[in-house]
Design a protein around this motif. Sequence first.
Motif, short mmCIF file in Angstrom:
data_model
loop_
_atom_site.label_atom_id
_atom_site.label_comp_id
_atom_site.label_asym_id
_atom_site.label_seq_id
_atom_site.Cartn_x
_atom_site.Cartn_y
_atom_site.Cartn_z
N ARG A 145 0.97 -1.37 -0.01
CA ARG A 145 0.00 0.04 -0.03
C ARG A 145 0.93 1.22 -0.15
N PRO A 146 0.30 2.39 -0.04
CA PRO A 146 1.01 3.76 -0.43
C PRO A 146 2.12 3.72 0.73
N GLN A 147 3.13 4.46 0.27
CA GLN A 147 4.24 4.86 1.13
C GLN A 147 5.19 3.75 1.84
N THR A 148 4.90 2.65 0.95
CA THR A 148 6.05 1.80 1.40
C THR A 148 7.53 1.53 0.61
N LYS A 149 8.40 1.55 1.46
CA LYS A 149 9.72 1.54 0.71
C LYS A 149 10.70 0.32 1.21
N LEU A 150 10.92 -0.22 0.12
CA LEU A 150 11.69 -1.46 0.54
C LEU A 150 13.31 -1.38 0.04
N GLY A 151 14.37 -1.83 0.64
CA GLY A 151 15.53 -1.70 0.13
C GLY A 151 15.82 -2.89 -0.79
N ASN A 152 17.11 -3.16 -1.16
CA ASN A 152 17.76 -4.14 -2.01
C ASN A 152 17.65 -5.65 -1.15
N ASP A 153 17.31 -6.52 -1.90
CA ASP A 153 17.47 -7.95 -1.58
C ASP A 153 16.52 -8.34 -0.43
N VAL A 154 15.35 -7.53 -0.51
CA VAL A 154 14.24 -7.91 0.43
C VAL A 154 13.21 -9.00 -0.13
N ARG A 155 12.61 -9.83 0.83
CA ARG A 155 11.59 -10.67 0.22
C ARG A 155 10.48 -10.47 1.04
N VAL A 156 9.25 -10.27 0.28
CA VAL A 156 7.97 -10.07 0.98
C VAL A 156 7.10 -11.27 0.02
N GLY A 157 6.66 -12.14 0.87
CA GLY A 157 6.05 -13.50 0.50
C GLY A 157 4.32 -13.33 0.39
N ASN A 158 4.09 -14.69 0.57
CA ASN A 158 2.73 -14.84 0.19
C ASN A 158 1.64 -13.99 1.53
N PHE A 159 0.78 -13.41 0.84
CA PHE A 159 -0.22 -12.92 1.68
C PHE A 159 0.38 -11.76 2.86
N VAL A 160 1.31 -11.05 2.42
CA VAL A 160 1.81 -9.99 3.25
C VAL A 160 1.43 -8.74 2.95
N GLU A 161 0.91 -7.94 3.83
CA GLU A 161 0.42 -6.56 3.50
C GLU A 161 1.48 -5.44 4.20
N LEU A 162 1.89 -4.75 3.35
CA LEU A 162 2.68 -3.59 3.87
C LEU A 162 1.91 -2.03 3.61
N LYS A 163 2.23 -1.17 4.33
CA LYS A 163 1.65 0.00 4.60
C LYS A 163 2.53 1.15 5.24
N LYS A 164 2.67 2.13 4.60
CA LYS A 164 3.39 3.42 5.44
C LYS A 164 4.67 2.90 6.19
N MET A 165 5.29 2.15 5.58
CA MET A 165 6.52 1.25 6.30
C MET A 165 7.76 1.34 5.44
N SER A 166 8.94 1.28 6.02
CA SER A 166 10.12 0.75 5.27
C SER A 166 10.67 -0.38 5.77
N MET A 167 11.58 -1.16 4.92
CA MET A 167 12.30 -2.32 5.02
C MET A 167 13.66 -2.25 4.51
N GLU A 168 14.73 -2.18 5.30
CA GLU A 168 15.91 -2.20 4.65
C GLU A 168 16.41 -3.41 4.18
N ASN A 169 17.74 -3.31 3.73
CA ASN A 169 18.39 -4.34 2.91
C ASN A 169 18.25 -5.57 3.45
N GLY A 170 18.00 -6.72 2.93
CA GLY A 170 18.12 -8.09 3.19
C GLY A 170 16.93 -8.52 4.21
N SER A 171 16.09 -7.71 4.43
CA SER A 171 15.07 -8.33 5.59
C SER A 171 13.89 -8.75 4.75
N LYS A 172 13.10 -9.72 5.50
CA LYS A 172 12.23 -10.51 4.81
C LYS A 172 10.96 -10.57 5.74
#
Length: 454
Positions: free
Chosen positions: A333-360
């Motif tokens: 959803r809006p304002q999501t920011k993902l770094g490099n080498d990130v994994r977001v898998g099945n049925f994951v919802e993200l909103k107004k958040m950041s996830m830095e490199n290599g997180s999952k």
Amino acid sequence: MNKRFAVILAAGKGTRMKSDLYKVLHPVCEKPMVQHIVDQLKGCNVEKTIAIVGHGADTVKDQLGNDIEYALQEEQLGTGHAVMQAENVLNDKDGTTVVLCGDTPLLTKETIDALIEEHESKGAKATVLTASAEDPTGYGRIIRSNDGSVKKIVEHKDASDEERLVEEINTGTYCFDNRTLFEALKHVNNDNVQGEYYLPDVIEILQKQDEIIAAYLTDDFNETMGVNDRVALSRAEQIMKKRTNEQLMRDGVTIIDPDHTYVSVDAKVGKDTVLYPGTMIKGDVTIGEQCTIGPHSEIENSMIGNETTVKQSVVHHSEVGNRVSIGPFSHLRPQTKLGNDVRVGNFVELKKMSMENGSKASHLSYLGDAEIGEGVNVGCGSITVNYDGKNKYLTKIEDGAFIGCNSNLIAPVTVGKEAYVAAGSTITDDVPGESLAIARERQTNKDGYVKKNK
């Protein structure tokens, strides 16, 4: 080079559309028809553009913004009357004015440029954009003199049998010497069945004055198509989609099934990226090189890095890094920011958040209003509990932390660097770095419980 001006006719409601949305605002490939015209004019060195507005004037202005000027046609009394409304802005200016309809979204800047250049090179007072129609029935015919100039424009109902064999038709787009245009408009009358003032009457007036009338024949009839109903709107959509997809493929993008892949005209897609069927790329989107998008993914107003996969997922108003894996069935959803080498898998919802490199977060999680550092693992079923019914609060998970399955992080809360949260925990207080947080009832076994209750 002469100064260039443009008048866009955008005042009609479009009753045949049978819609509460004004005709020129109906979208073709995710962009309102009139916006297509304005955007194409930006590449034509036009000094001033005036949109003639009437029905839905405020809505049209909201769409087009302050980059152009507006003139109001309070009563819709014909195309000539519409252009007259621009007189206060243009009547004292020397140069060339191109008049276009706001419902011709397929016109390109190349064709508009060529029309203006033909007009100026011939020293014409007026130039008509024409096209060759396989079936010209209903269109005005262009009758040329031996020197190639326009002898007359004759409407289908008034044409002789010989004239009806002519396939070159009037498209309704024109160039004029600006001063000559507004002088001639003063002599246009409404002595016709509709009681309206027609812009093509200017051509007849200038012909009687022995002025040069030129014509530019475009080689693509489809470009000149006006959209007056939903059937034509659908056809314009198909043509624009095909044009956009073919250009992407020529630029090095693989589109597996172009008939079932929808890409905004404003999108930028890098070479060696593959678009699978069912993909919809909407609005202002940038996708890097060597990505895999789809099948059945939707990306809107977002940036996607290189070598990233978005499979059967939705990405809206977000920024995604390189070598990221999204999906299947993820929702950014809006304002999501993902770094490099990130994994977001099945049925994951993200909103107004950041996830830095290599997180999952590999499956079945909701992460909203959160800042997640590098190398973080978010286990299955974990949730940032960000909303108390009135306000939303921030969750921070620092680098290297491990969030066990089915954990609830009650914001505002911070999980420190390399901390562990045990599976099934509900965390209400900050967790220090390199600590283990366990927040659950101790297990109790009741021996013989089942037998006793039977």
